[in-house]
Design an enzyme around this catalytic site. Structure first.
Site, PDB file in Angstrom:
ATOM      1  N   LYS A 126       0.873  -1.184   0.000  1.00 52.20           N
ATOM      2  CA  LYS A 126       0.000   0.000   0.000  1.00 52.20           C
ATOM      3  C   LYS A 126       0.907   1.230   0.000  1.00 52.20           C
ATOM      4  O   LYS A 126       2.008   1.197   0.571  1.00 52.20           O
ATOM      5  CB  LYS A 126      -0.888  -0.031   1.247  1.00 52.20           C
ATOM      6  CG  LYS A 126      -1.988   1.021   1.272  1.00 52.20           C
ATOM      7  CD  LYS A 126      -2.850   0.872   2.523  1.00 52.20           C
ATOM      8  CE  LYS A 126      -3.950   1.916   2.596  1.00 52.20           C
ATOM      9  NZ  LYS A 126      -4.807   1.744   3.785  1.00 52.20           N
ATOM     10  N   SER A 145      -9.624   1.883   2.843  1.00 54.25           N
ATOM     11  CA  SER A 145      -8.706   2.649   2.019  1.00 54.25           C
ATOM     12  C   SER A 145      -7.693   1.781   1.257  1.00 54.25           C
ATOM     13  O   SER A 145      -7.066   2.266   0.326  1.00 54.25           O
ATOM     14  CB  SER A 145      -7.953   3.644   2.905  1.00 54.25           C
ATOM     15  OG  SER A 145      -7.164   2.942   3.851  1.00 54.25           O
ATOM     16  N   SER A 180      -9.872  -0.703   7.045  1.00 53.70           N
ATOM     17  CA  SER A 180      -9.319  -0.428   5.723  1.00 53.70           C
ATOM     18  C   SER A 180      -8.652  -1.609   5.022  1.00 53.70           C
ATOM     19  O   SER A 180      -8.325  -1.523   3.853  1.00 53.70           O
ATOM     20  CB  SER A 180      -8.313   0.725   5.803  1.00 53.70           C
ATOM     21  OG  SER A 180      -8.990   1.949   5.818  1.00 53.70           O
TER      22      SER A 180
END
Lengths: 488, 459
Positions: free
Chosen positions: B58, B133, B157
């Protein structure tokens, strides 16, 4: 009639802790290195970095807190103080707000004449900020932020240096007691090995709050903070200037504004730095990256038992146990090594006052000249004690001690000198009598005058004696011999 | 879409892995999954347990020498000066980073639409969001470009996008994975999480990544997790396990599809011998507001370091103040600004008592409460999300409804407990649905084994 006004002062002191490493990272804690040579992702606030508390600082903090007779928070931890300032890389400072390591203290400190007791609000740990280096003279700038255009740089070497902050109760009423407090706090930190407290290097920094009141029972509802105090004499002058400035306002029935003022050491005035309207909400909250610190009562007691020597203890010992005068004790205990030198010497000699006079006089003078201190003094305390004893019993004169002190401090052996050189006092009656007779026979005119009643001439004969013996004659005995010979 | 697993890659020639990754990345370009790909260079030498296993990062997890932008213009050009602790562990075990994945800016969002670099689309249906996210992370596994993805989970997330992409997503107990090198959003909730195609892979990756990091005081070693090699599911039994379940839902906020899949799973687990007990997880209705107060509070402080002075974006200004203002105004997106303002508000000295400090107290209460809970039950079974994946643009202008996506996930962050989402059937529109199992603090391996057993039975 104008009512009396009384100044009320409180002090905030920041002490940089002497440690190998910074408080939250492994960077070296140094002063004077090339800018930004001791920095890492943590102390420059890079994304994703986390503070790692250097627990060695905890011992220093606890020791100072205990030395100031503070209560200890066994549950302690860090908080974030949020504010935007270019010297604060994360734009928050990791400090202690809710549970400072020490609180509610009562510090006993001394001046050469008096003993004081002072309320300590709190002692807490925090990180130092980076150092802004302004190309412009920063003192001239009212708003420091303007200086960016003129080119400012940031040195992060200082960022993350461990600090201990001491906040006092507003219990001072004059500049003298503030300076005595600071001097004694500095000694305390030095004794405990926490800091050198060097104001020039910024390892001791002082802010003071000043206000005036008509009634000491009622604390003033405004206060003026003074920053940028770099020397003890500056602190004294700034306080005195500020008290006077406020007094003038009071005389005109005006109340001074709450604000932060800067001490201009050249112009010797305080100037407005920022008004309190631009009051900062620091939005304190617990630092989530550092788990709370739990101290056990057992460890605290152990630490109390092992508390290193403090100058307060030294003062008490010197005045009560050794019966020294306060002024002497104050000077003698100004340095831990000097005090310890005396204590060691006192095991061998009870002429305490004489030892203090020598230590705080010629010995320290010569040591300083050599750039040394008592911790590396080459004249062992035991030998020093022996010398003072010899002087006391008339076996050695102070004059001779002074003349050989330099050699003793460079490591020469006193006993060898005693054996090989004519340094001890001549107290042999026959030897002195022989010299005295010779002097008298060589000065018949003076002898005649003496016999005629001018007995003051004994001083002349003694002077001759001193000259002949290089000052080594036993003065008492010599005078006695002269009197006997002349009275015949 | 050919999925990758650790077992597949360990048994395949390096060249084959390389080609698989390459073609998966090329075939999914239109979904905007990767912000940057690194080029896969398999090594000949055998390094460790994850030899040549491709994984994605990420965009808020640091890899030295590479950009980590957190999906933000603020850090668009920020080159990481060091690698995250867990990344170091993975690299040492031989894993191959294939690229950095898109995300909601600074991990604030539930759809990956808040990225400064455009939204990511759901690989299963590109009209839908992949969740967020860590939407790019989940999508990168879904398209077969890597065997696992590292995401971050502050309020769900990792788990929500894993559910939206039909995958497994694990958030461990707070502290199991070091946060060093994970860009902070809410320090006391943030945990790195793993998204993969099966639970065994999650166990292996977790085993490799767990270690007490001397540079993260909140991290700790979980010996059980470190020592595990292969799980023998024959030794895991559902019988005798007590699983707490929701006794009912607010029908308006939780979709029928989710409720149906949830009830079906309860029945299935019950048939397999688990004791399913009705509980009403306390404070669940408070968890979103509580999460918003505490996470925005910490975020407002954590994000204040982006000021244009030291690194990242700088918009010049006449004074320091104007430089800082324009940098932050331009560099942060709407959602980030909204949360910074919220967080500043709830910690302001006038309001702190009312919001932030009250929320802290409630969190304390919740933790105590649930600790007691977990002494009588083994796990809690919850839906992962209140709805199946929603359409791009559907919720972006309705922040409160978007925040509600976290209703079943935020609780694990508030409590610090481990939780894992498992794919559990589909919605009537054919979109994946995830169900979540949560265990007590420190029960990570136990939870993963149990979830693995349940997942095996579902196949």
């Amino acid at each position: 009639m104008k009512k009396d006004v009384f100044p009320v002062l409180g002090v905030e002191v920041h002490i940089q802790v002497k440690s190998d490493r910074k408080i939250f990272c492994n960077c070296k804690n140094t002063f004077g290195a090339a800018p930004n040579s001791h920095i890492c992702p943590i102390c420059t606030g890079q994304p994703g970095t986390l503070p790692v508390f250097n627990r060695n600082i905890l011992t220093s903090a606890l020791n100072l807190s205990l030395a100031l007779n503070c209560r200890t928070n066994l549950f302690t931890g860090f908080d974030r103080k949020n504010y935007f300032y270019p010297d604060t890389p994360k734009n928050y400072q990791i400090t202690q707000n809710e549970f400072p390591i020490g609180y509610d203290g009562n510090f006993f400190f001394f001046s050469p004449e008096n003993t004081y007791s002072l309320g300590i609000t709190r002692v807490h740990m925090e990180e130092d900020s980076a150092k802004l280096v302004h190309k412009e003279d920063s003192a001239k700038l009212v708003h420091k932020e303007d200086s960016l255009e003129k080119g400012s740089t940031i040195d992060y070497n200082r960022s993350g240096i461990p600090l201990l902050e001491v906040v006092t109760e507003p219990e001072f009423h004059d500049s003298d007691s503030v300076v005595y407090f600071l001097e004694f706090l500095k000694r305390t930190a030095q004794y405990l090995g926490i800091s050198e407290c060097n104001m020039e290097e910024g390892s001791l920094r002082v802010d003071t709050n000043i206000s005036l009141t008509h009634d000491l029972a009622i604390l003033p509802d405004y206060r003026v903070e003074i920053k940028n105090l770099n020397t003890f004499s500056g602190i004294r002058s700034a306080i005195e200037y500020e008290i006077e400035r406020q007094r003038v306002l009071f005389d005109r029935d005006l109340v001074p504004e709450s604000e932060t003022r800067n001490w201009d050491s050249k112009a010797k005035v305080t100037r407005t730095m920022r008004k309190k309207e631009s009051f900062n909400d620091y939005r304190y909250f617990p630092e989530p990256d550092i788990p709370p610190i739990l101290l056990s009562e057992k460890n605290l007691f152990a630490l109390k038992d092992d508390l290193p020597l403090t100058p307060g203890f030294a003062m008490n010992q010197l005045t009560f146990n050794f019966r020294l005068r306060k002024e002497d004790a104050y000077v003698l205990s100004s340095e831990k090594a000097m005090y310890l030198y005396f204590i060691e010497a006192s095991k061998y000699c009870v002429q305490y006052e004489q030892m203090v006079n020598w230590i705080t006089g010629d010995v320290i003078h010569y040591l300083r000249e050599r750039g040394e201190g008592f911790e590396d003094c080459k004249l062992p305390p035991k030998v020093f004690a022996d010398i003072v004893k010899r002087i006391g019993t008339g076996k050695l004169t102070g004059k001779i001690f002074k003349s050989i002190l330099g050699r003793l401090l460079s490591g020469e052996d006193f006993n060898e000198m005693l054996e090989n050189e004519n340094i001890s006092v001549i107290s042999d009656r026959d030897e002195l009598k022989e010299i005295a007779e010779k002097i008298l026979s060589e000065n018949p005119a003076q002898v005649k005058l003496y016999i005629g009643g001018k007995t003051g001439l004994i001083g002349f004969f003694m002077g001759m004696m001193m000259k002949v013996t290089d000052g080594r004659c036993d003065p008492k005995l010599s005078q006695q011999i002269f009197e006997e010979l002349l009275d015949k | 879409m050919k999925k990758l697993t650790i077992a597949d890659t360990l048994n395949s020639p390096a060249e084959q892995i390389k080609n698989k990754v390459k073609s998966a990345i090329n075939n999914s370009k239109g979904l905007n999954i990767f912000l940057e790909t690194y080029g896969v260079k398999p090594s000949k030498a055998k390094k460790g347990r994850l030899n040549n296993v491709p994984f994605s990062l990420k965009d808020n997890i640091l890899l030295e020498g590479k950009i980590s932008s957190c999906g933000s213009r603020m850090l668009e050009d920020f080159v990481s000066p060091y690698s995250a602790f867990v990344v170091e562990k993975l690299l040492a075990a031989g894993a191959l980073p294939v690229g950095r994945t898109n995300m909601d800016e600074f991990a604030m969002g539930s759809s990956t639409e808040n990225s400064a670099f455009g939204p990511t689309k759901n690989p299963l249906n590109s009209e839908y969001v992949p969740g967020g996210s860590s939407g790019g992370a989940a999508a990168s596994v879904a398209v077969g470009s890597c065997a696992f993805a590292l995401g971050s989970d502050t309020g769900g997330s990792v788990r929500q996008p894993a559910a939206f992409c039909g995958l497994y997503g694990f958030k461990p107990t707070y502290g199991v994975f070091s946060r060093r090198g994970l860009v902070s959003f809410c320090s006391s909730f943030d945990q790195i999480g793993v998204i993969a195609n099966n639970i065994d892979d999650i166990i292996t990756v977790s085993s490799v990544m767990n270690e007490k990091d001397p540079f993260d005081l909140t991290s700790y070693a979980d010996r059980d997790l470190q020592d595990i090699d292969q799980v023998n599911y024959d030794n895991v039994d559902l019988r005798g396990k007590i699983v707490g379940i929701m006794s009912g839902f607010d029908p308006i906020s939780v979709s029928d599809d989710i409720q149906s899949r949830y009830l079906e799973l309860i029945e299935k687990m019950s048939d397999l011998g688990a004791e399913m007990v009705n509980i009403s997880p306390p404070f669940l209705e408070n968890s979103v507001p509580l999460y918003q107060i505490l996470s925005t509070a910490e975020a407002s402080s954590n994000l204040s370091r982006y000021d244009g002075i030291k690194y990242g974006l700088r918009k010049e200004g006449k004074t320091l103040d104007s430089m800082r203002r324009s940098t932050r105004s331009f560099g942060f997106g709407e959602e980030v600004k909204r949360r910074i303002i919220l967080g500043t508000y709830v910690t302001a000295s006038e309001y702190s008592e009312q919001y932030y400090k009250k929320a802290l107290k409630i969190r304390g209460l919740m933790r105590k409460n649930y600790e007691a809970f977990f002494s009588t039950i083994n796990y809690i079974l919850l839906p992962t999300t209140p709805t199946p994946p929603f359409r791009l643009g559907e919720k972006i202008n309705d922040p409160v409804s978007m925040y509600f996506s976290d209703v079943f996930t935020a609780i694990a962050n508030i409590l610090g407990t481990p939780a894992i989402t498992m794919p559990c059937g589909e919605s009537s529109d054919g979109l994946p649905i995830g169900i979540q199992l949560m265990g007590g603090i420190g029960s990570d391996l136990d939870l993963l084994k149990f979830a693995g057993k349940v997942a095996g039975e579902l196949k």
